[in-house]
Design an enzyme around this catalytic site. Structure first.
Site, PDB file in Angstrom:
ATOM      1  N   MET A 111      27.720   6.389  66.760  1.00 57.00           N
ATOM      2  CA  MET A 111      27.675   4.948  66.598  1.00 57.00           C
ATOM      3  C   MET A 111      26.202   4.535  66.542  1.00 57.00           C
ATOM      4  O   MET A 111      25.372   4.984  66.908  1.00 57.00           O
ATOM      5  CB  MET A 111      28.347   4.044  67.834  1.00 57.00           C
ATOM      6  CG  MET A 111      29.629   4.489  68.191  1.00 57.00           C
ATOM      7  SD  MET A 111      30.702   3.606  67.043  1.00 57.00           S
ATOM      8  CE  MET A 111      30.447   1.879  67.120  1.00 57.00           C
ATOM      9  N   PHE A 112      25.871   3.491  65.672  1.00 58.88           N
ATOM     10  CA  PHE A 112      24.507   2.974  65.606  1.00 58.88           C
ATOM     11  C   PHE A 112      23.553   3.850  64.983  1.00 58.88           C
ATOM     12  O   PHE A 112      22.402   3.890  65.235  1.00 58.88           O
ATOM     13  CB  PHE A 112      24.176   2.280  67.011  1.00 58.88           C
ATOM     14  CG  PHE A 112      24.967   1.660  67.744  1.00 58.88           C
ATOM     15  CD1 PHE A 112      25.408   0.130  67.101  1.00 58.88           C
ATOM     16  CD2 PHE A 112      25.661   1.801  68.831  1.00 58.88           C
ATOM     17  CE1 PHE A 112      26.331  -0.686  67.527  1.00 58.88           C
ATOM     18  CE2 PHE A 112      26.490   1.135  69.392  1.00 58.88           C
ATOM     19  CZ  PHE A 112      26.840  -0.177  68.837  1.00 58.88           C
ATOM     20  N   GLY A 120      23.290   4.335  61.635  1.00 57.94           N
ATOM     21  CA  GLY A 120      22.927   3.893  60.267  1.00 57.94           C
ATOM     22  C   GLY A 120      23.532   4.438  59.170  1.00 57.94           C
ATOM     23  O   GLY A 120      23.304   4.555  57.785  1.00 57.94           O
ATOM     24  N   LYS A 121      25.048   4.949  59.350  1.00 58.35           N
ATOM     25  CA  LYS A 121      26.010   5.601  58.574  1.00 58.35           C
ATOM     26  C   LYS A 121      26.185   4.477  57.442  1.00 58.35           C
ATOM     27  O   LYS A 121      26.040   5.047  56.085  1.00 58.35           O
ATOM     28  CB  LYS A 121      27.005   6.096  59.236  1.00 58.35           C
ATOM     29  CG  LYS A 121      27.042   7.166  60.083  1.00 58.35           C
ATOM     30  CD  LYS A 121      28.418   7.628  60.835  1.00 58.35           C
ATOM     31  CE  LYS A 121      29.266   6.438  61.553  1.00 58.35           C
ATOM     32  NZ  LYS A 121      28.391   6.003  62.676  1.00 58.35           N
ATOM     33  N   THR A 122      26.599   3.158  57.957  1.00 54.17           N
ATOM     34  CA  THR A 122      27.107   2.357  56.910  1.00 54.17           C
ATOM     35  C   THR A 122      26.100   1.899  55.750  1.00 54.17           C
ATOM     36  O   THR A 122      25.899   1.450  54.650  1.00 54.17           O
ATOM     37  CB  THR A 122      27.504   1.287  57.571  1.00 54.17           C
ATOM     38  OG1 THR A 122      28.923   1.752  58.289  1.00 54.17           O
ATOM     39  CG2 THR A 122      28.356   0.270  56.600  1.00 54.17           C
ATOM     40  N   GLU A 152      34.001   4.358  57.592  1.00 57.49           N
ATOM     41  CA  GLU A 152      35.111   4.440  58.695  1.00 57.49           C
ATOM     42  C   GLU A 152      36.108   5.696  58.421  1.00 57.49           C
ATOM     43  O   GLU A 152      37.183   5.380  58.629  1.00 57.49           O
ATOM     44  CB  GLU A 152      35.495   2.985  59.227  1.00 57.49           C
ATOM     45  CG  GLU A 152      34.350   1.898  59.320  1.00 57.49           C
ATOM     46  CD  GLU A 152      33.824   2.285  60.734  1.00 57.49           C
ATOM     47  OE1 GLU A 152      34.002   3.411  61.298  1.00 57.49           O
ATOM     48  OE2 GLU A 152      32.805   1.491  61.201  1.00 57.49           O
ATOM     49  N   CYS A 199      22.060  11.197  73.715  1.00 52.65           N
ATOM     50  CA  CYS A 199      21.741  12.499  73.027  1.00 52.65           C
ATOM     51  C   CYS A 199      22.799  13.157  73.974  1.00 52.65           C
ATOM     52  O   CYS A 199      23.508  12.944  74.994  1.00 52.65           O
ATOM     53  CB  CYS A 199      20.348  12.697  73.690  1.00 52.65           C
ATOM     54  SG  CYS A 199      20.169  12.813  75.544  1.00 52.65           S
TER      55      CYS A 199
HETATM   56 ZN    ZN Z   1      19.200  10.743  76.375  1.00 50.83          ZN
END
Ligand code: ZN
Length: 198
Positions: free
Chosen positions: A22-23, A25-27, A93, A181
């Site tokens: 998530m977040f 920057g895929k889209t 998605e 991470c």
């Molecule tokens: Zn971390």
């Protein structure tokens, strides 16, 4: 940055996958590639699963509200009839689509279509998500994008779910998920506890 192969000189199509947490920057990256194709006067069609109705069913929208028009589909086989005479197909998605998606993408690319697929590679448990892992195996090009872990600043590969709502079909906004991470993801709620008591 991914530099697209020259569409006009390649005889057959191919599959590109943009994956990450998530977040990450895929889209945004999907929209960038699709808009470049539109600017080159290529015929482009964009699909997304009907389950994703965060911003209405006829647009693919990134978190910073960049968007491109799209068609909502319930199953990946619907793309075959909707993609006649199209040069480029975008799918967002993809993790929410069915297991037939890799086969359909391969059929379309054999017809000469450039297929660009964006989706989560892992769910909130860190497990491979839906048809995306299979797509990674059959794609010609893979781009794994990363978010930044808010706890330590390393590259984030995982999507940690902050809420305890059941099921993995939840679509996230900033208050539901956060990118982490591998290390911080493995620490789970301990990090939330530390943050809340600091
Ligand atoms: Zn971390």
């Amino acid at each position: 940055m991914f530099l697209e192969p020259n569409f006009r000189t390649q005889r057959s199509g191919w599959i590109e996958v943009i994956c990450g947490s998530m977040f990450s920057g895929k889209t945004e990256e999907l929209i960038r590639r699709l808009k470049r194709a539109v600017l080159a006067n290529q015929t482009v069609r964009v699909f997304k699963p009907e389950v994703d109705s965060r911003y209405g069913v006829e647009k693919v929208v990134s978190h910073d509200e960049n968007f491109i028009s799209s068609v909502a589909i319930r199953s990946s086989s619907e793309m075959v009839s909707l993609a006649e005479d199209v040069e480029v197909i975008g799918i967002d998605e993809a993790q929410f689509l069915d297991e037939e998606l890799p086969t359909i993408c391969q059929q379309l690319s054999l017809k000469g279509v450039r297929v660009i697929v964006a989706g989560l590679d892992m769910d909130y448990l860190g497990q491979p998500f839906g048809p995306v892992p299979h797509l990674l195996a059959v794609a010609e090009y893979i781009t794994k994008v990363h978010a930044i872990c808010p706890h330590c600043g390393n590259l984030a590969t995982h999507s940690f779910r902050l809420s305890d709502a059941p099921g993995r079909l939840m679509l996230g906004e900033k208050d539901t998920y956060e990118p982490r991470c591998r290390q911080c993801f493995s620490m789970g709620n301990i990090l939330d506890f530390k943050r809340n008591t600091e």
